[in-house]
Design a protein around this motif. Structure first.
Motif, PDB file in Angstrom:
ATOM      1  N   GLY A   1       5.791 -21.549  33.854  1.00 15.80           N
ATOM      2  CA  GLY A   1       6.055 -21.702  35.272  1.00 15.80           C
ATOM      3  C   GLY A   1       5.800 -20.423  36.041  1.00 15.80           C
ATOM      4  N   MET A   2       5.517 -20.585  37.325  1.00 11.38           N
ATOM      5  CA  MET A   2       5.334 -19.464  38.248  1.00 11.38           C
ATOM      6  C   MET A   2       6.142 -19.758  39.511  1.00 11.38           C
ATOM      7  SD  MET A   2       2.219 -18.464  40.709  1.00 11.38           S
ATOM      8  CE  MET A   2       2.969 -19.592  41.887  1.00 11.38           C
ATOM      9  N   LYS A   3       7.008 -18.840  39.891  1.00 11.93           N
ATOM     10  CA  LYS A   3       7.822 -19.026  41.095  1.00 11.93           C
ATOM     11  C   LYS A   3       7.002 -18.721  42.333  1.00 11.93           C
ATOM     12  CE  LYS A   3      12.174 -17.598  43.241  1.00 11.93           C
ATOM     13  NZ  LYS A   3      13.315 -16.664  43.147  1.00 11.93           N
ATOM     14  N   MET A   4       6.973 -19.678  43.256  1.00  7.09           N
ATOM     15  CA  MET A   4       6.258 -19.474  44.509  1.00  7.09           C
ATOM     16  C   MET A   4       7.051 -18.557  45.437  1.00  7.09           C
ATOM     17  SD  MET A   4       6.975 -22.910  46.779  1.00  7.09           S
ATOM     18  CE  MET A   4       6.552 -21.992  48.260  1.00  7.09           C
ATOM     19  N   ARG A   5       6.377 -18.073  46.477  1.00  7.34           N
ATOM     20  CA  ARG A   5       7.019 -17.256  47.502  1.00  7.34           C
ATOM     21  C   ARG A   5       6.891 -17.995  48.825  1.00  7.34           C
ATOM     22  NH1 ARG A   5       3.338 -12.269  45.583  1.00  7.34           N
ATOM     23  NH2 ARG A   5       4.409 -11.756  43.625  1.00  7.34           N
ATOM     24  N   GLY A   6       8.016 -18.320  49.419  1.00 10.72           N
ATOM     25  CA  GLY A   6       7.984 -19.051  50.679  1.00 10.72           C
ATOM     26  C   GLY A   6       8.994 -20.177  50.675  1.00 10.72           C
ATOM     27  N   ARG A   7       8.767 -21.188  51.511  1.00  7.12           N
ATOM     28  CA  ARG A   7       9.670 -22.320  51.624  1.00  7.12           C
ATOM     29  C   ARG A   7       8.984 -23.568  51.074  1.00  7.12           C
ATOM     30  NH1 ARG A   7      13.830 -21.062  55.076  1.00  7.12           N
ATOM     31  NH2 ARG A   7      14.951 -22.451  53.671  1.00  7.12           N
ATOM     32  N   TRP A   8       9.735 -24.326  50.277  1.00  9.66           N
ATOM     33  CA  TRP A   8       9.247 -25.593  49.737  1.00  9.66           C
ATOM     34  C   TRP A   8       9.987 -26.722  50.423  1.00  9.66           C
ATOM     35  CZ3 TRP A   8      11.817 -29.223  46.349  1.00  9.66           C
ATOM     36  CH2 TRP A   8      10.967 -30.232  45.874  1.00  9.66           C
ATOM     37  N   ILE A   9       9.262 -27.759  50.827  1.00 15.56           N
ATOM     38  CA  ILE A   9       9.836 -28.789  51.695  1.00 15.56           C
ATOM     39  C   ILE A   9       9.603 -30.166  51.100  1.00 15.56           C
ATOM     40  CG2 ILE A   9       9.769 -29.804  54.012  1.00 15.56           C
ATOM     41  CD1 ILE A   9       8.567 -27.017  54.908  1.00 15.56           C
ATOM     42  N   THR A  10      10.681 -30.924  50.972  1.00 17.35           N
ATOM     43  CA  THR A  10      10.589 -32.313  50.554  1.00 17.35           C
ATOM     44  C   THR A  10      11.304 -33.173  51.586  1.00 17.35           C
ATOM     45  OG1 THR A  10      11.129 -33.907  48.801  1.00 17.35           O
ATOM     46  CG2 THR A  10      12.618 -32.049  49.052  1.00 17.35           C
ATOM     47  N   VAL A  11      10.690 -34.318  51.908  1.00 20.94           N
ATOM     48  CA  VAL A  11      11.226 -35.203  52.943  1.00 20.94           C
ATOM     49  C   VAL A  11      11.502 -36.544  52.285  1.00 20.94           C
ATOM     50  CG1 VAL A  11      10.894 -36.157  55.246  1.00 20.94           C
ATOM     51  CG2 VAL A  11       9.766 -34.013  54.617  1.00 20.94           C
TER      52      VAL A  11
END
Length: 253
Positions: free
Chosen positions: A209-219
């Motif tokens: 795995g690789m951790k992203m940088r920023g905001r992750w959005i689920t609707v």
């Protein structure tokens, strides 16, 4: 190695998004004026992906008409109108269009806002075919918008993953990955989940795995739309945003 092809999983029913999805497939629900599907396809285009396979099942004509207007990436349709195949089944059906090299997969109903270098570029840089069968993009609970369940994976110091079983110290699968198609060599046809391949890769020590940088959005539901829009625009979330026409056109487990 930078993947040039991608699989976009867009065939889900989006039941939790009703009544919006009574007349519209979930990937076409708009957030900040852009369809969920286009948030993902734009990220793929920016990462240099030349062609993407989009699978369709529910209200497929709308998705087919929508992607026909895109110039890049080139879109191929994998038609699942005869029956839903689940995540892995959909990938297996699309393999002839995806080729023999590692490719991206993304969920059509989640997206992210990068901070700094694009996450898909970082994912490609982190890919190591000698050690990996699958490389997942991950995020933490604090960076997730609209996520209402626990974590998915614990990360070892070398990046290898194991199931977290909801441990708050774990990370969330952020709906994007690189996969080597060789893992589907003996895959069955018909509906089955990508989770089985995650577990096989864990057992072999080849899920990373690789951790992203920023905001992750689920609707996931209609009332999650205001928070998603606020995350994009930086404006406060308000219930009125949910009712504005252009917003209505996630992450179904």
């Amino acid at each position: 190695m930078k993947p040039k092809t991608a699989m976009v999983l867009a065939a889900g029913l989006g039941k939790r998004m009703r009544p919006i999805t009574d007349t519209m497939p979930k990937p076409l629900v708009k957030i900040a004026g852009k369809a969920l599907l286009d948030w993902g396809l734009d990220s793929l285009e920016a990462a240099g992906v030349a062609s993407a396979v989009v699978n369709v099942h529910y209200l497929p004509e709308q998705i087919i008409a929508h992607v026909a207007g895109r110039r890049a990436p080139k879109i191929d349709i994998s038609d699942e109108r005869a029956g839903l195949l689940d995540s892995a089944g959909g990938i297996v059906k699309a393999l002839p269009l995806l080729g023999s090299e590692p490719f991206y997969i993304i969920n059509a109903d989640t997206f992210w806002i990068d901070s700094g270098e694009p996450s898909l570029e970082r994912l490609a840089l982190a890919w190591d075919a000698a050690r990996m069968d699958i490389l997942l993009m991950l995020t933490d609970l604090d960076s997730a918008i609209g996520h209402c369940v626990g974590t998915d994976f614990l990360v070892a110091p070398n990046g290898a993953l194991r199931r977290s079983k909801g441990d708050p110290a774990g990370l969330i699968y952020a709906g994007a990955a690189i996969i080597d198609p060789r893992i589907f060599k003996d895959a069955p046809e018909g509906p089955h989940s990508i989770n089985a391949y995650f577990d096989k890769a864990i057992a072999a020590g080849r899920l990373f795995g690789m951790k992203m940088r920023g905001r992750w959005i689920t609707v996931g539901t209609p009332d999650a739309i205001p928070a998603a829009e606020a995350a994009v625009t930086g404006a406060p979330a308000t219930a009125s945003a949910q009712k504005s026409g252009p917003i209505f056109g996630k992450h179904d487990a």
